[in-house]
Design an enzyme around this catalytic site. Structure first.
Site, PDB file in Angstrom:
ATOM      1  N   LYS A 206       0.840  -1.200   0.000  1.00 48.09           N
ATOM      2  CA  LYS A 206       0.000   0.000   0.000  1.00 48.09           C
ATOM      3  C   LYS A 206       0.876   1.252   0.000  1.00 48.09           C
ATOM      4  O   LYS A 206       0.685   2.164  -0.788  1.00 48.09           O
ATOM      5  CB  LYS A 206      -0.932  -0.030   1.222  1.00 48.09           C
ATOM      6  N   GLU A 212      10.552  -4.823   4.357  1.00 48.94           N
ATOM      7  CA  GLU A 212      10.604  -6.226   3.949  1.00 48.94           C
ATOM      8  C   GLU A 212      10.302  -6.380   2.461  1.00 48.94           C
ATOM      9  O   GLU A 212      10.991  -7.088   1.724  1.00 48.94           O
ATOM     10  CB  GLU A 212       9.558  -7.045   4.734  1.00 48.94           C
ATOM     11  N   GLY A 267      -5.007  -1.705   4.797  1.00 51.03           N
ATOM     12  CA  GLY A 267      -4.181  -2.837   4.362  1.00 51.03           C
ATOM     13  C   GLY A 267      -4.849  -4.183   4.625  1.00 51.03           C
ATOM     14  O   GLY A 267      -4.926  -5.043   3.746  1.00 51.03           O
ATOM     15  N   ARG A 268      -5.362  -4.368   5.846  1.00 52.22           N
ATOM     16  CA  ARG A 268      -5.925  -5.683   6.188  1.00 52.22           C
ATOM     17  C   ARG A 268      -7.331  -5.871   5.629  1.00 52.22           C
ATOM     18  O   ARG A 268      -7.963  -6.903   5.852  1.00 52.22           O
ATOM     19  CB  ARG A 268      -5.888  -5.888   7.704  1.00 52.22           C
ATOM     20  N   GLU A 353      -4.883  -6.480  14.726  1.00 48.42           N
ATOM     21  CA  GLU A 353      -4.365  -5.178  14.307  1.00 48.42           C
ATOM     22  C   GLU A 353      -5.497  -4.134  14.346  1.00 48.42           C
ATOM     23  O   GLU A 353      -5.254  -2.949  14.567  1.00 48.42           O
ATOM     24  CB  GLU A 353      -3.746  -5.252  12.901  1.00 48.42           C
ATOM     25  N   HIS A 384      -5.530 -32.751  18.353  1.00 45.17           N
ATOM     26  CA  HIS A 384      -4.423 -33.565  18.863  1.00 45.17           C
ATOM     27  C   HIS A 384      -3.285 -32.686  19.375  1.00 45.17           C
ATOM     28  O   HIS A 384      -2.159 -33.155  19.525  1.00 45.17           O
ATOM     29  CB  HIS A 384      -3.937 -34.509  17.762  1.00 45.17           C
ATOM     30  N   LYS A 512       9.397  -0.784  14.076  1.00 46.71           N
ATOM     31  CA  LYS A 512       9.965  -0.473  12.752  1.00 46.71           C
ATOM     32  C   LYS A 512      11.046   0.599  12.893  1.00 46.71           C
ATOM     33  O   LYS A 512      12.130   0.486  12.323  1.00 46.71           O
ATOM     34  CB  LYS A 512       8.879   0.050  11.802  1.00 46.71           C
TER      35      LYS A 512
HETATM   36  O1  F6P Z   1       3.248  -3.122   9.767  1.00 47.52           O
HETATM   37  C1  F6P Z   1       1.879  -3.284   9.628  1.00 47.52           C
HETATM   38  C2  F6P Z   1       1.401  -2.886   8.254  1.00 47.52           C
HETATM   39  O2  F6P Z   1       1.393  -1.518   8.132  1.00 47.52           O
HETATM   40  C3  F6P Z   1       0.052  -3.482   7.986  1.00 47.52           C
HETATM   41  O3  F6P Z   1      -0.976  -2.734   8.492  1.00 47.52           O
HETATM   42  C4  F6P Z   1       0.067  -3.592   6.509  1.00 47.52           C
HETATM   43  O4  F6P Z   1      -0.913  -4.474   6.054  1.00 47.52           O
HETATM   44  C5  F6P Z   1       1.464  -4.084   6.276  1.00 47.52           C
HETATM   45  O5  F6P Z   1       2.231  -3.414   7.237  1.00 47.52           O
HETATM   46  C6  F6P Z   1       2.019  -3.864   4.909  1.00 47.52           C
HETATM   47  O6  F6P Z   1       2.022  -2.530   4.527  1.00 47.52           O
HETATM   48  P1  F6P Z   1       2.209  -2.114   3.024  1.00 47.52           P
HETATM   49  O7  F6P Z   1       1.097  -2.720   2.239  1.00 47.52           O
HETATM   50  O8  F6P Z   1       2.171  -0.622   3.020  1.00 47.52           O
HETATM   51  O9  F6P Z   1       3.534  -2.647   2.560  1.00 47.52           O
END
Ligand code: F6P
Length: 549
Positions: A206, A212, A267-268, A353, A384, A512
């Protein structure tokens, strides 16, 4: 919000909870032959049985009073109409618009957002078609066989969960892979199985600033170029999904290969947007459309069903009942469906979240406990592993069971075994096993009085442990869309009752920031000194280990 009414509603529920002492679900089922009919709801083939909950009609009445006092209907209308209910980011929350019918028009901040939604859906459909028809070719002229989504959190969990869940609908000849973790193992192990000529990377972020995702995308690009040896290959093998055009261009992805979404999609809550591109590529646009239609079914139900017959409202209120009046800390999601193996992980982000907050929308400390710890595993595996605690531990763990009446993979009577186990678990949790029942059982097995006395306390099940069951015909795109939207709205309902903002996530920022400052310290030859003793110690010990041969 009208404070006195709200306080009175909480107060009434507290008093009601005190009256609960001694009531057992067994007795409630015995006393009311219509309990299942009374406490179950249907939407098309989807059945929600909530009769195995610690509720009476009075409980439901009082919970609905709380929902009304919290002005749930008004909050729901505000969300669907595009008001800026995400107050800390000053944004509308309109994932529901992403699955609304094409002819709808919805003005947000002076713009009909449905025009944008339709435009991107059309762009996705055209692209998916090109890939499927083999008209989109890799640098060496070969068609695409593997899609690698590079994204994390909301830009990973939804599409990954849906692709796995709907595997039976996958298009032959296309595979989907998901790389999220910055741990280089994730990308490395994924790429080992792939050929650069036939691999398409979907870089999904987003913000397009997520460490990452950018690190994995840069490594994937280097891998491609190592083989293709021509920078032009990037345009054939990389597309981006983002709200941040500038960052996409800066990364080197052709803006023509970018699929846009907007800041009013959290995002979620974004799998319904272009973030769903890997879903459409893996399953076909027609199945993605069905997924959207399923979510829209649930949106309509949430909007129009009376609160007392409204699935997300009922699920949300039951959660409130356990968290705030029974001190439940957790919520177990137990899909008896191997295809839904990633549903618990997806719901962890959606719920934790969204509702892992401790201040109200206007910044005051909350007065009540908020979101639960969500966990789960597919049945029967979980049985189990951790069900022991749910049956006989000291904690109350409300559970959701999910199961299809029909399997995509009939194999002898294994699906019937799965169904039997699922129904047996909720029954066992509800009824338990009394001392008298255990005694009779052990006696029949020929145990002595002494042996029975010794074993009895261990073999008794208290029962009276709550669960919901969601039962549907078969897990198809439409059903899955309904289920996901059901949980989205459940989480929203709870956020309204707690008066928290379900749509921001400031709690992920501090870690972060600190990681950004630790990274150069790990690379430096100087020992770290700027942190607490533990963090300095860990960094420096690690550096020492890395210097060893
Ligand atoms: O670190 C949490 C977050 O901001 C989430 O809310 C989001 O879904 C995810 O990181 C990824 O963010 P982006 O889509 O901006 O890479």
């Amino acid at each position: 919000m009208k404070r006195p009414e709200l306080d009175a509603a909480w107060q009434a529920l507290r008093a009601h909870r005190k009256e609960w002492k001694g009531l057992h679900l067994r007795e409630l089922f015995r006393a009311d032959k219509r309990r299942f009919e009374r406490f179950s709801l249907r939407l098309n083939d989807l059945l929600l049985d909530y009769s195995k909950n610690l509720i009476t009609q009075d409980t439901v009445r009082l919970l609905l009073r709380l929902a009304k006092a919290a002005e749930l209907k008004e909050a729901r209308a505000a969300m669907f109409s595009g008001r800026h209910i995400n107050v800390t980011e000053d944004r509308a929350v309109l994932h529901t618009a992403l699955r609304a019918p094409a002819e709808l028009s919805l003005m947000v901040d002076g713009r009909n957002v449905m025009i944008d939604v339709r435009r991107v859906l059309k762009q996705m459909a055209a692209f998916v078609d090109k890939v499927h028809q083999g008209r989109w070719k890799g640098y060496s002229g070969q068609p695409i066989r593997d899609i690698v989504n590079i994204g994390i959190g909301g830009s990973d969990l939804g599409p990954a969960m849906v692709c796995q869940a709907l595997t039976p609908y996958a298009r032959p000849g296309i595979n989907a892979h998901f790389v999220s973790n910055v741990d280089p193992t994730h990308l490395t192990e994924t790429l080992k199985r792939l050929s650069p000529d036939t691999t398409l990377f979907v870089v999904a972020s987003k913000t397009f600033t997520t460490q990452e995702t950018l690190a994995n995308a840069a490594a994937a690009r280097a891998w491609l170029l190592q083989h293709a040896k021509d920078g032009r290959a990037v345009a054939r093998h990389f597309v981006a999904v983002s709200t941040n055009r500038e960052a996409v261009v800066n990364f080197g992805i052709d803006p023509d290969n970018m699929f846009e979404f907007w800041d009013w999609v959290g995002g979620r809550y974004s799998l319904w947007s272009a973030i769903g591109l890997p879903i459409a590529l893996y399953l076909g646009m027609e199945h993605f459309d069905e997924l959207l239609a399923g979510a829209h079914d649930m949106d309509q139900h949430f909007l129009s069903a009376p609160l007392a017959a409204n699935m997300p409202v009922i699920l949300g209120l039951l959660g409130i009942w356990y968290i705030d009046f029974w001190d439940a800390q957790t919520h177990a999601v137990l899909p008896y469906d191997q295809y839904l193996a990633r549903l618990p992980a997806y719901l962890q982000q959606l719920d934790m979240e969204s509702n892992g907050k401790s201040v109200t929308r206007d910044g005051r400390p909350v007065k009540h406990a908020t979101g639960p710890i969500v966990f789960g595993e597919p049945g029967t595996n979980g049985q189990h592993a951790f069900y022991q605690l749910i049956h006989q531990g000291t904690r109350l763990v409300p559970c959701d069971f999910l199961i299809a009446a029909e399997s995509h993979n009939p194999l002898d009577d294994q699906h019937e075994m799965l169904l039997a186990n699922c129904f047996a678990q909720s029954e066992a949790l509800m009824r338990g096993k009394t001392a008298a029942e255990v005694r009779a059982e052990l006696k029949a097995q020929g145990l002595t009085k002494k042996e029975i006395a010794r074993l009895l306390p261990h073999r008794v099940f208290p029962g009276n442990r709550p669960s919901n069951t969601l039962l549907y015909h078969r897990l198809n795109p439409r059903t899955l869309g309904r289920l996901i939207a059901l949980y989205e709205h459940k989480v929203f309902v709870q956020s309204v009752i707690w008066d928290i903002n379900a749509f921001d996530q400031w709690g992920v920022e501090l870690g972060k920031q600190l990681a950004r400052s630790i990274l150069p310290e790990l690379k430096s030859s100087e020992p770290a000194r700027g942190h607490d003793a533990s963090t300095n110690g860990l960094i420096n010990y690690c550096k020492g280990l890395r210097e060893e041969p």
